[in-house]
Design an enzyme around this catalytic site. Structure first.
Site, PDB file in Angstrom:
ATOM      1  N   ALA A  93      45.402  34.901  44.214  1.00 25.97           N
ATOM      2  CA  ALA A  93      44.930  36.159  43.634  1.00 25.97           C
ATOM      3  C   ALA A  93      46.091  37.121  43.442  1.00 25.97           C
ATOM      4  O   ALA A  93      46.177  37.815  42.431  1.00 25.97           O
ATOM      5  CB  ALA A  93      43.865  36.776  44.531  1.00 25.97           C
ATOM      6  N   GLY A 128      47.114  44.311  50.500  1.00 29.92           N
ATOM      7  CA  GLY A 128      46.399  44.404  49.232  1.00 29.92           C
ATOM      8  C   GLY A 128      47.210  43.827  48.088  1.00 29.92           C
ATOM      9  O   GLY A 128      47.928  42.849  48.284  1.00 29.92           O
ATOM     10  N   LEU A 129      47.132  44.465  46.930  1.00 34.74           N
ATOM     11  CA  LEU A 129      47.822  44.003  45.728  1.00 34.74           C
ATOM     12  C   LEU A 129      47.459  42.556  45.431  1.00 34.74           C
ATOM     13  O   LEU A 129      48.310  41.738  45.105  1.00 34.74           O
ATOM     14  CB  LEU A 129      49.343  44.145  45.863  1.00 34.74           C
ATOM     15  CG  LEU A 129      49.853  45.581  45.905  1.00 34.74           C
ATOM     16  CD1 LEU A 129      51.362  45.590  46.037  1.00 34.74           C
ATOM     17  CD2 LEU A 129      49.432  46.352  44.666  1.00 34.74           C
ATOM     18  N   CYS A 130      46.197  42.225  45.612  1.00 35.94           N
ATOM     19  CA  CYS A 130      45.756  40.887  45.248  1.00 35.94           C
ATOM     20  C   CYS A 130      44.425  40.994  44.505  1.00 35.94           C
ATOM     21  O   CYS A 130      43.503  40.236  44.743  1.00 35.94           O
ATOM     22  CB  CYS A 130      45.672  39.954  46.453  1.00 35.94           C
ATOM     23  SG  CYS A 130      44.797  40.645  47.848  1.00 35.94           S
ATOM     24  N   GLY A 131      44.330  41.986  43.644  1.00 34.34           N
ATOM     25  CA  GLY A 131      43.151  42.100  42.802  1.00 34.34           C
ATOM     26  C   GLY A 131      41.915  42.472  43.601  1.00 34.34           C
ATOM     27  O   GLY A 131      41.994  43.161  44.610  1.00 34.34           O
TER      28      GLY A 131
END
Lengths: 286, 143
Positions: free
Chosen positions: A239, A87-90
């Protein structure tokens, strides 16, 4: 109002978060450049291959068609979804998952899903979709060999009649700020429009039409999946870079606000102390 | 009248421009394409591809793929390809030797298919670089 000491602690916490997000931003930025180059480099080939195949498929419908060109009434649909592992990609993974969910709901036929990457797998498993298989993401530099098991699986699902159409869902890289979830049809191959095919004479084939198609079709599947991986990877890194930059900026803003607040608190404390002393002195003198 | 040639691989566009002729390693043997060629779709075998422009002749090593000709537009979709100038001749020859050794001393667990493929690849590279030495790419057009 929080005390100076509390504020100092919070500032320290935010600062260390900012350090982490800044580092992640740098990592994503350097990966992003290469991922973008790879995705953009593969685009002309993937598009041309699709085009060439459409020509050939348009002509080959008359003879006995290759199993991968056979068009059947759709009773079962299969979707291959390419998502990131991490994750951690908006909003990228959830945007794609939502697009696929909408697609599945819109289909009237039972739809199975194969995922690449954890984000898609977790979502599909959670929502109770028929998850046929899942693959781990292939990392930053996928090879055609990585893709082979996936494309073979799609091929056999189509040929065996488990699926009458196969769609490919991934995040298309537009630019660093913009990535769009797309769902496109992979199989059956859309033959080139008939009027265009009628204008140009049929191709000569070497060694023969069946041989060329038998080589071309698996290659097409592999390449489309491979290309989707590259697009997805370029999108993911972009992203993430943007998300981490925003996080770093937000953290910097927060540090500024907290510092201001801390200074105010400190001044208030000093003022209060001075007032105390002045009051004390006044009391003694009075 | 020139025709347009595009040479594409999964890595990117290797060439896109006007040429006077193309000679490609088709599955049934080498074949030459001149303007006004009939529409054609062929598989390519590993080998040498050359094209001629006003500036001279250029050579590439291609490792399999497809070629489509339609209306003075030639599209080469190569599994892999490289310009002759991008090939390190000494390294290619070394690779041939290595691959041959590997095949000669074949062990049970080795992937013979893969070894043969890399041998083939290296041989094509060597062949193309030899061509370069015989006929420099900047030389006068033959014939």
């Amino acid at each position: 109002m929080p005390s100076v000491r509390q504020l100092r602690g919070r500032i320290r916490g935010v600062r260390s978060t900012a350090r982490v997000t800044r580092a992640m931003q740098m990592v994503a930025a350097s990966k992003m450049r290469r991922a973008q180059d790879l995705a953009l480099g593969a685009r002309p080939y993937a598009e041309k291959l699709r085009e060439v195949l459409a020509h050939v498929a348009g002509e080959a419908t008359t003879d006995s068609p290759h199993p991968l060109l056979e068009v059947r009434p759709v009773r079962h649909t299969l979707v291959l979804e390419v998502t990131p592992d991490r994750g951690l990609c908006g909003g990228l993974p959830s945007n794609l998952n939502r697009a696929v969910a909408r697609f599945i709901v819109a289909r009237e036929t039972p739809t199975a899903v194969i995922t690449i990457g954890r984000k898609g797998r977790d979502f599909m498993a959670r929502t109770g979709v028929d998850l046929k298989a899942s693959f781990d993401a292939f990392g930053d530099r996928p090879t055609l060999a990585d893709v082979l098991p996936v494309s073979r699986m799609l091929e056999s699902a189509y040929v065996d009649g488990e699926a009458d159409e196969v769609h490919l869902a991934f995040t298309l890289f537009k630019n660093t700020m913009e990535q769009a979830p797309v769902v496109t049809r992979l199989l059956p191959v859309e033959p080139a429009a008939l009027e265009a095919a009628a204008g140009s004479p049929d191709h000569l084939y070497e060694p023969d039409a069946a041989g060329v198609l038998a080589a071309l079709l698996p290659r097409y599947l592999e390449m489309q999946v491979y290309h989707a991986l590259l697009e997805a990877n370029a999108s993911e890194q972009s992203a993430r870079m943007v998300a981490m930059r925003k996080a770093t900026e937000a953290a910097d803003d927060m540090i500024e606000t907290l510092t201001l607040e801390m200074n105010k608190a400190r001044q208030n404390a000093i003022t209060a102390e001075l007032l105390d002393i002045v009051g004390g002195v006044a009391a003694l003198e009075g | 009248m020139p025709m347009r040639l595009e040479i594409l691989t999964a890595e990117g566009v290797l060439f896109d421009g006007d040429v006077d002729s193309v000679v490609a390693p088709g599955s049934e043997g080498e074949l030459g394409i001149l303007p006004h060629h009939a529409a054609l779709m062929t598989m390519l075998q590993p080998g040498e591809l050359r094209y001629r422009t006003a500036g001279g002749e250029s050579y590439l090593a291609v490792h399999g793929g497809f070629m489509e000709v339609s209306g003075d537009h030639v599209v080469v979709l190569a599994d892999a390809a490289e310009h002759v100038d991008a090939i390190d001749a000494a390294r290619a020859e070394e690779a041939v030797r290595r691959a041959q050794e590997r095949i000669a001393s074949r062990s049970a667990d080795m992937d013979i298919e893969r070894a043969l493929r890399s041998l083939r690849r290296a041989q094509v590279r060597v062949r193309v670089t030899r061509r370069r030495r015989e006929r420099p790419t900047t030389g006068l057009p033959e014939g």
